[in-house]
Design a protein around this motif. Structure first.
Motif, short mmCIF file in Angstrom:
data_model
loop_
_atom_site.label_atom_id
_atom_site.label_comp_id
_atom_site.label_asym_id
_atom_site.label_seq_id
_atom_site.Cartn_x
_atom_site.Cartn_y
_atom_site.Cartn_z
N ALA A 91 -14.46 -2.74 6.51
CA ALA A 91 -13.22 -3.53 6.58
C ALA A 91 -12.60 -3.67 5.20
CB ALA A 91 -13.52 -4.90 7.17
N ASN A 92 -13.43 -3.93 4.19
CA ASN A 92 -12.92 -4.10 2.83
C ASN A 92 -12.35 -2.81 2.26
OD1 ASN A 92 -13.20 -6.86 2.31
ND2 ASN A 92 -15.37 -6.65 1.84
N ALA A 93 -12.88 -1.67 2.72
CA ALA A 93 -12.33 -0.40 2.25
C ALA A 93 -10.86 -0.27 2.62
CB ALA A 93 -13.13 0.76 2.86
N ILE A 94 -10.49 -0.76 3.81
CA ILE A 94 -9.09 -0.74 4.23
C ILE A 94 -8.31 -1.86 3.55
CG2 ILE A 94 -7.51 -0.88 6.21
CD1 ILE A 94 -9.87 0.08 7.96
N LEU A 95 -8.92 -3.04 3.46
CA LEU A 95 -8.25 -4.17 2.83
C LEU A 95 -7.97 -3.91 1.35
CD1 LEU A 95 -10.32 -7.07 4.46
CD2 LEU A 95 -7.96 -6.42 5.00
N ASN A 96 -8.77 -3.08 0.71
CA ASN A 96 -8.53 -2.72 -0.68
C ASN A 96 -7.26 -1.90 -0.85
OD1 ASN A 96 -10.68 -4.07 -1.86
ND2 ASN A 96 -12.09 -2.35 -1.63
N VAL A 97 -6.90 -1.16 0.19
CA VAL A 97 -5.62 -0.43 0.17
C VAL A 97 -4.47 -1.42 0.19
CG1 VAL A 97 -4.16 1.22 1.40
CG2 VAL A 97 -6.63 1.59 1.30
N TYR A 98 -4.59 -2.46 1.01
CA TYR A 98 -3.58 -3.52 1.02
C TYR A 98 -3.45 -4.14 -0.36
CZ TYR A 98 -4.36 -3.63 6.16
OH TYR A 98 -4.49 -3.32 7.49
N LEU A 99 -4.60 -4.46 -0.96
CA LEU A 99 -4.61 -5.08 -2.28
C LEU A 99 -3.94 -4.19 -3.32
CD1 LEU A 99 -5.46 -7.33 -4.20
CD2 LEU A 99 -7.70 -6.22 -4.42
N ALA A 100 -4.14 -2.88 -3.19
CA ALA A 100 -3.51 -1.95 -4.12
C ALA A 100 -2.00 -2.09 -4.10
CB ALA A 100 -3.91 -0.51 -3.77
N VAL A 101 -1.44 -2.28 -2.92
CA VAL A 101 0.02 -2.46 -2.79
C VAL A 101 0.44 -3.80 -3.38
CG1 VAL A 101 1.95 -2.66 -1.17
CG2 VAL A 101 0.14 -0.97 -0.76
N PHE A 102 -0.33 -4.85 -3.10
CA PHE A 102 0.01 -6.18 -3.65
C PHE A 102 -0.03 -6.16 -5.18
CE2 PHE A 102 -2.28 -7.90 0.38
CZ PHE A 102 -1.19 -7.55 1.16
N LEU A 103 -1.03 -5.48 -5.74
CA LEU A 103 -1.14 -5.38 -7.19
C LEU A 103 0.01 -4.56 -7.77
CD1 LEU A 103 -4.98 -4.80 -7.61
CD2 LEU A 103 -3.72 -6.86 -8.21
N ALA A 104 0.43 -3.53 -7.04
CA ALA A 104 1.54 -2.70 -7.50
C ALA A 104 2.84 -3.50 -7.57
CB ALA A 104 1.71 -1.50 -6.57
N ILE A 105 3.05 -4.36 -6.59
CA ILE A 105 4.22 -5.25 -6.63
C ILE A 105 4.15 -6.13 -7.87
CG2 ILE A 105 5.44 -7.14 -5.46
CD1 ILE A 105 4.31 -5.97 -2.80
N GLY A 106 2.94 -6.58 -8.18
CA GLY A 106 2.74 -7.40 -9.38
C GLY A 106 3.03 -6.64 -10.66
N VAL A 107 2.70 -5.34 -10.69
CA VAL A 107 2.98 -4.51 -11.88
C VAL A 107 4.49 -4.47 -12.14
CG1 VAL A 107 2.98 -2.14 -12.75
CG2 VAL A 107 0.91 -3.09 -11.75
N GLY A 108 5.26 -4.18 -11.09
CA GLY A 108 6.71 -4.15 -11.24
C GLY A 108 7.26 -5.51 -11.62
N GLY A 109 6.73 -6.56 -10.98
CA GLY A 109 7.20 -7.91 -11.26
C GLY A 109 6.91 -8.33 -12.69
#
Length: 435
Positions: free
Chosen positions: A49-67
């Motif tokens: 489950a965390n392997a998939i959830l880590n993909v979600y986190l990657a997107v959330f972190l990417a939004i943070g990079v731009g922000g």
């Protein structure tokens, strides 16, 4: 004197971020130990489950990079209202992404877990965890974005404090809800999911409250207009792709290592777990570099940007080199903490002693990526990850590990080459942009 003050500011921002990362890693280990008490099926289920959830986190972190790039640049230019508007956009885009991922988790969770190779016994347990934690991904998205807003404004202490608090609460809730108390036997793997959700709910509330106390206080938009978000999305997409390319590359990379044998694979994973503690200072310095470079860019001070990049890298190399010495000398002891098998210990020692020489390159590559992202360049880290993961690590395992039969030594040699090439490329990109 000015350089001395700049160095102190780098450390002031980097130290809390480093502590936060170290504590989160420690909590992850303890959390895994708690879940392990439920059996190997539970460990496998949460891992999938965390392997998939880590993909979600990657997107959330990417939004943070731009922000981070946009907020820090606006603050450096003295444009507070603009920074506040970007803060609202970061939160809004994160909420939308969290809701979308939540729907994906609920509607397609069963299929996604099956695609990951979950067997019937594991699938049932994995679904329980994934439906709850993935379905409420908006909480993780909100925590990530709100922490980003505070860090981008130069406050790394508050996210650290709240991160420590929520992680401690998470552990306490996990223990209570997994195993129960008195005559109540607990909820098992469902308790793990609920503990995570409640801790994230608390974290999101506390972070939102702190943001609203600052100059970055924002209101969520009633109407979402694409043109208003174009700048943030343009920076986010390459950052998201960089993390997804890394995750996908790891899947192929790990499968190639597994083909070398179970002992090699297990030894590699043990060495990776031990190494995970050493690169926390570099992540902290990368956070500091991203924020300070963004602010200096808003001030149009190229000399300051160069100094930030150089000082951050020097600090990173010094700290990580010291940690490399500890890895080299302490390798047999560290390996013995994880396994008692002589062959596995020998292979972990080989990996860690090669990794000791990886540390300076790892420091520079992470810090330069952060500095470039602070300047709004999210493409260069993407290119370096694509070439490093697919062109060096994957091919390196095939050449050194399989064809030349160097085993785990070949694997970690390819990592060494990857990190040196990344550090060189990203440093070149950074300094050519500020000369």
């Amino acid at each position: 004197m000015k350089e001395h003050q700049l160095g102190k500011e780098i450390i002031r921002l980097a130290l809390p971020a480093t502590v936060e990362n170290i504590f989160q890693t420690l909590v992850g280990f303890v959390d895994t130990l708690l879940i392990a008490q439920l059996g190997l099926v539970a460990v496998t289920a949460v891992g999938l489950a965390n392997a998939i959830l880590n993909v979600y986190l990657a997107v959330f972190l990417a939004i943070g990079v731009g922000g981070t790039a946009l907020i820090a640049r606006s603050l450096g230019a003295g444009q507070l209202e603009k920074a506040r508007r970007y803060a609202g956009q970061v939160q809004e885009v994160s909420i939308v992404a969290g809701i979308l991922f939540g729907l994906v988790s609920i509607l397609f969770g069963h299929w996604l877990l099956q695609a990951m190779g979950a067997e019937a016994t594991v699938l049932e347990e994995a679904q329980v965890f994934f439906y709850w934690v993935g379905g409420l991904a908006v909480l993780h998205a909100s925590m990530t974005s709100l922490g980003t807003i505070l860090r981008a404004s130069g406050d790394t202490v508050t996210p650290m404090k709240i991160g420590l608090m929520t992680n401690i609460v998470n552990l306490g809730l996990d223990y209570l809800l997994i195993f129960g108390i008195g005559s109540w036997s607990g909820l098992g793997i469902l308790g793990t999911a609920l503990g995570t959700i409640l801790a994230r709910l608390l974290g999101a509330y506390l972070l939102f409250r702190e943001v609203q106390k600052t100059d970055m206080a924002f209101r969520l938009a009633v109407k979402l207009v694409w043109s208003d978000y174009k700048e943030l999305i343009t920076l986010t997409i390459p950052a998201a792709l960089e993390r997804l390319v890394m995750r996908l590359g790891q899947v192929v990379y790990f499968s190639l290592i597994l083909a070398l044998g179970t002992t090699v694979y297990a030894s590699h994973m043990i060495a990776g777990n031990i190494e995970s503690f050493t690169y926390m200072p570099a992540y902290g310095l990368a956070t500091a570099a991203a924020v300070m470079v963004g602010q200096a860019l808003g001030q149009k001070d190229l000399k300051k940007i160069r100094q930030i990049g150089l000082l951050s890298s020097v600090y990173g190399v010094l700290v990580m080199s010291c940690l490399g010495v500890i890895l080299f000398v302490g390798a047999p002891y560290f390996a013995g903490l994880f396994t008692g098998e002589a062959e596995a210990i020998q292979q972990v020692v080989i990996a860690l002693r090669i990794d000791a020489f990886n540390q300076p390159g790892l420091a520079v590559s992470l810090i330069m990526a952060g500095a470039l992202q602070g300047m709004g360049d999210t493409r260069s880290p993407l290119y370096s990850t694509m070439i490093g993961m697919w062109g060096v690590r994957v091919l390196g395992v095939i050449l050194f590990g399989q064809l030349l039969q160097w085993g785990i030594g070949g694997i970690w040699l390819s990592i060494l080459i990857d990190l040196l090439l990344r550090a060189t490329f990203l440093s070149w990109r950074f300094f050519t942009r500020v000369l």
